[in-house]
Design a protein around this motif. Structure first.
Motif, mmCIF file in Angstrom:
data_model
loop_
_atom_site.group_PDB
_atom_site.id
_atom_site.type_symbol
_atom_site.label_atom_id
_atom_site.label_comp_id
_atom_site.label_asym_id
_atom_site.label_seq_id
_atom_site.Cartn_x
_atom_site.Cartn_y
_atom_site.Cartn_z
ATOM 1 N N LEU A 209 0.831 -1.200 0.000
ATOM 2 C CA LEU A 209 0.000 0.000 0.000
ATOM 3 C C LEU A 209 0.867 1.251 0.000
ATOM 4 O O LEU A 209 0.588 2.216 -0.721
ATOM 5 C CB LEU A 209 -0.922 0.001 1.223
ATOM 6 N N GLY A 210 1.925 1.242 0.803
ATOM 7 C CA GLY A 210 2.807 2.398 0.868
ATOM 8 C C GLY A 210 3.491 2.673 -0.455
ATOM 9 O O GLY A 210 3.585 3.829 -0.894
ATOM 10 N N THR A 211 3.971 1.609 -1.115
ATOM 11 C CA THR A 211 4.637 1.778 -2.409
ATOM 12 C C THR A 211 3.670 2.323 -3.453
ATOM 13 O O THR A 211 4.030 3.205 -4.248
ATOM 14 C CB THR A 211 5.225 0.440 -2.869
ATOM 15 N N LEU A 212 2.427 1.818 -3.462
ATOM 16 C CA LEU A 212 1.426 2.326 -4.407
ATOM 17 C C LEU A 212 1.112 3.799 -4.150
ATOM 18 O O LEU A 212 0.974 4.589 -5.088
ATOM 19 C CB LEU A 212 0.150 1.489 -4.309
ATOM 20 N N LEU A 213 0.999 4.163 -2.877
ATOM 21 C CA LEU A 213 0.729 5.562 -2.540
ATOM 22 C C LEU A 213 1.886 6.459 -2.966
ATOM 23 O O LEU A 213 1.663 7.575 -3.476
ATOM 24 C CB LEU A 213 0.483 5.697 -1.037
ATOM 25 N N VAL A 214 3.105 6.003 -2.761
ATOM 26 C CA VAL A 214 4.267 6.786 -3.186
ATOM 27 C C VAL A 214 4.243 7.003 -4.690
ATOM 28 O O VAL A 214 4.444 8.130 -5.183
ATOM 29 C CB VAL A 214 5.578 6.082 -2.762
ATOM 30 N N TYR A 215 3.976 5.930 -5.440
ATOM 31 C CA TYR A 215 4.013 6.022 -6.898
ATOM 32 C C TYR A 215 2.870 6.874 -7.456
ATOM 33 O O TYR A 215 3.095 7.763 -8.289
ATOM 34 C CB TYR A 215 3.962 4.625 -7.510
ATOM 35 N N VAL A 216 1.643 6.602 -6.975
ATOM 36 C CA VAL A 216 0.480 7.273 -7.556
ATOM 37 C C VAL A 216 0.331 8.696 -7.019
ATOM 38 O O VAL A 216 0.278 9.668 -7.794
ATOM 39 C CB VAL A 216 -0.810 6.455 -7.278
ATOM 40 N N VAL A 217 0.243 8.830 -5.703
ATOM 41 C CA VAL A 217 -0.056 10.136 -5.111
ATOM 42 C C VAL A 217 1.179 11.037 -5.070
ATOM 43 O O VAL A 217 1.078 12.237 -5.322
ATOM 44 C CB VAL A 217 -0.624 9.956 -3.686
ATOM 45 N N GLY A 218 2.325 10.442 -4.754
ATOM 46 C CA GLY A 218 3.518 11.264 -4.606
ATOM 47 C C GLY A 218 4.238 11.566 -5.907
ATOM 48 O O GLY A 218 4.600 12.718 -6.164
ATOM 49 N N ASP B 179 2.464 17.904 5.783
ATOM 50 C CA ASP B 179 1.967 17.108 4.654
ATOM 51 C C ASP B 179 2.640 15.746 4.568
ATOM 52 O O ASP B 179 2.051 14.780 4.072
ATOM 53 C CB ASP B 179 2.195 17.868 3.338
ATOM 54 N N ALA B 180 3.882 15.664 5.066
ATOM 55 C CA ALA B 180 4.609 14.396 4.974
ATOM 56 C C ALA B 180 3.990 13.316 5.846
ATOM 57 O O ALA B 180 4.293 12.126 5.682
ATOM 58 C CB ALA B 180 6.071 14.612 5.370
ATOM 59 N N LEU B 181 3.120 13.697 6.770
ATOM 60 C CA LEU B 181 2.446 12.719 7.628
ATOM 61 C C LEU B 181 1.345 11.965 6.900
ATOM 62 O O LEU B 181 1.003 10.845 7.279
ATOM 63 C CB LEU B 181 1.836 13.424 8.843
ATOM 64 N N VAL B 182 0.774 12.578 5.884
ATOM 65 C CA VAL B 182 -0.464 12.058 5.304
ATOM 66 C C VAL B 182 -0.278 10.654 4.729
ATOM 67 O O VAL B 182 -1.013 9.715 5.089
ATOM 68 C CB VAL B 182 -1.002 13.019 4.229
ATOM 69 N N LEU B 183 0.681 10.485 3.846
ATOM 70 C CA LEU B 183 0.836 9.189 3.178
ATOM 71 C C LEU B 183 1.217 8.070 4.158
ATOM 72 O O LEU B 183 0.638 6.972 4.076
ATOM 73 C CB LEU B 183 1.865 9.300 2.054
ATOM 74 N N PRO B 184 2.154 8.273 5.086
ATOM 75 C CA PRO B 184 2.426 7.192 6.051
ATOM 76 C C PRO B 184 1.213 6.824 6.896
ATOM 77 O O PRO B 184 0.968 5.640 7.150
ATOM 78 C CB PRO B 184 3.556 7.773 6.921
#
Length: 331
Positions: free
Chosen positions: A167-176, A191-196
């Motif tokens: 899930l974290g890798t997908l969020l990094v790729y798509v959202v980040g 803002d850096a708190l949101v994805l983790p």
């Protein structure tokens, strides 16, 4: 004989919170004892010679022997364990093999970041999962909206079984990276708190929402709830006063295990998002075979998990005093 009976009578008449506190204190002590034994065993069971790692790659045999003596590894295992427990009681977690920092200082520097991530994750999980599960149960009551129920079951089952690092890798790729909406590493901004937080919360949100959906469906079918509905109470009062308290006991009992396990997801998420917490530090320590740091972080994370379970038990006692006696809510 009479004194024994009178002592038993006093225990039976003791306030419920007293017995609850005694049982939970005993459980906490057992868990902490197991943690101490496990963390001590890390040094004994890890392959290789800790003294060689601590002395450095270019150390001579004499230096390694001296280091083994300094670390107490030339003593018997029981003597080493006594020294380890004594150091813990004095707040001494040892020193890093690589940086020579006190492990207690490393934990003190990193723990606030991990605690921030874990606490925000717990808040998000409870605030989202409980209303979501209740809403789906109400909308799909009596077999209505089968497509919604099926979609909810599929999505929550799929996401709930997906590992945090995926899930974290997908969020990094798509959202980040693709969308560029949020930072993907570090802790420089809020803002850096949101994805983790999203990464560690998604799985537990889906799992707990499924539990809440099932428990709500059971509550909605109870006679007392049908009676309350027959009185034409406002929906807000009906569900918040008559449904929510009765499903929280069983829900939180199961959720407590998931929330304690959240710390494991936090460690993984910290590595994915380069979050400067205990997770990234323990991963570094494992790769470097920095055993004192591994011991200290595992001990602290295990203690935090124990604390979360204790808090869940206290909340359950406040919501349903019957749980203070150790009996099931439904008994």
């Amino acid at each position: 004989m009479g004194e024994g009976l009178s002592a038993m009578a006093v225990l039976d008449e003791a306030p419920p919170w007293l017995g609850f506190a005694a049982r939970r204190l005993g459980g906490v002590l057992l868990v902490l004892t197991a943690l101490v034994v496990i963390t001590f065993a890390i040094v004994q069971l890890m392959p290789g010679d800790p003294a060689r790692v601590a002395a450095g790659a270019n150390a001579t045999p004499d230096q390694i022997t001296r280091m083994r003596h300094d670390l107490g590894l030339d003593r018997s295992v029981p003597a080493q364990f006594v020294d380890y427990v004594g150091n813990l009681l004095h707040g001494d977690l040892g020193r890093s093999f690589h940086t020579q920092e006190n492990v207690a200082d490393i934990v003190a520097d990193r723990l606030p970041y991990t605690a921030e991530l874990a606490l925000l994750g717990i808040v998000v999980i409870l605030v989202v999962a409980i209303p979501l599960g209740m809403l789906v149960a109400v909308l799909c009551q009596n077999g209505r909206r089968r497509r919604l129920d099926g979609a909810f079951t599929f999505v929550t089952g799929f996401v709930g079984s997906t590992p945090e690092y995926v899930l974290g890798t997908l969020l990094v790729y798509v959202v980040g990276i693709k969308l560029g909406w949020l930072p993907v590493a570090g802790a420089a901004t809020v803002d850096a708190l949101v994805l983790p937080v999203v990464a560690i919360s998604l799985g537990p949100v889906c799992t707990i929402a499924r539990i809440v959906r099932r428990e709500t469906a059971v509550v909605l079918g109870q006679d007392y709830f049908r009676t309350a509905r027959g009185r034409r109470l406002p929906a807000r009062r009906l569900y918040l006063r008559h449904a929510l308290p009765n499903l929280l006991t069983s829900t939180l009992t199961l959720a407590g295990l998931l929330l304690a396990g959240l710390l494991g997801g936090t460690v993984i998420a910290e590595s994915v998002f380069a979050w400067p917490g205990l997770g990234t530090r323990v991963v570094e320590a494992i790769t470097q075979r920095d055993l004192p740091v591994v011991q200290g972080v595992v001990l602290v994370l295990g203690s935090l998990a124990c604390l979360i379970n204790l808090l869940i038990d206290v909340v359950l006692g406040l919501l349903d005093p019957r749980t203070l006696s150790g009996k099931a809510a439904g008994s």
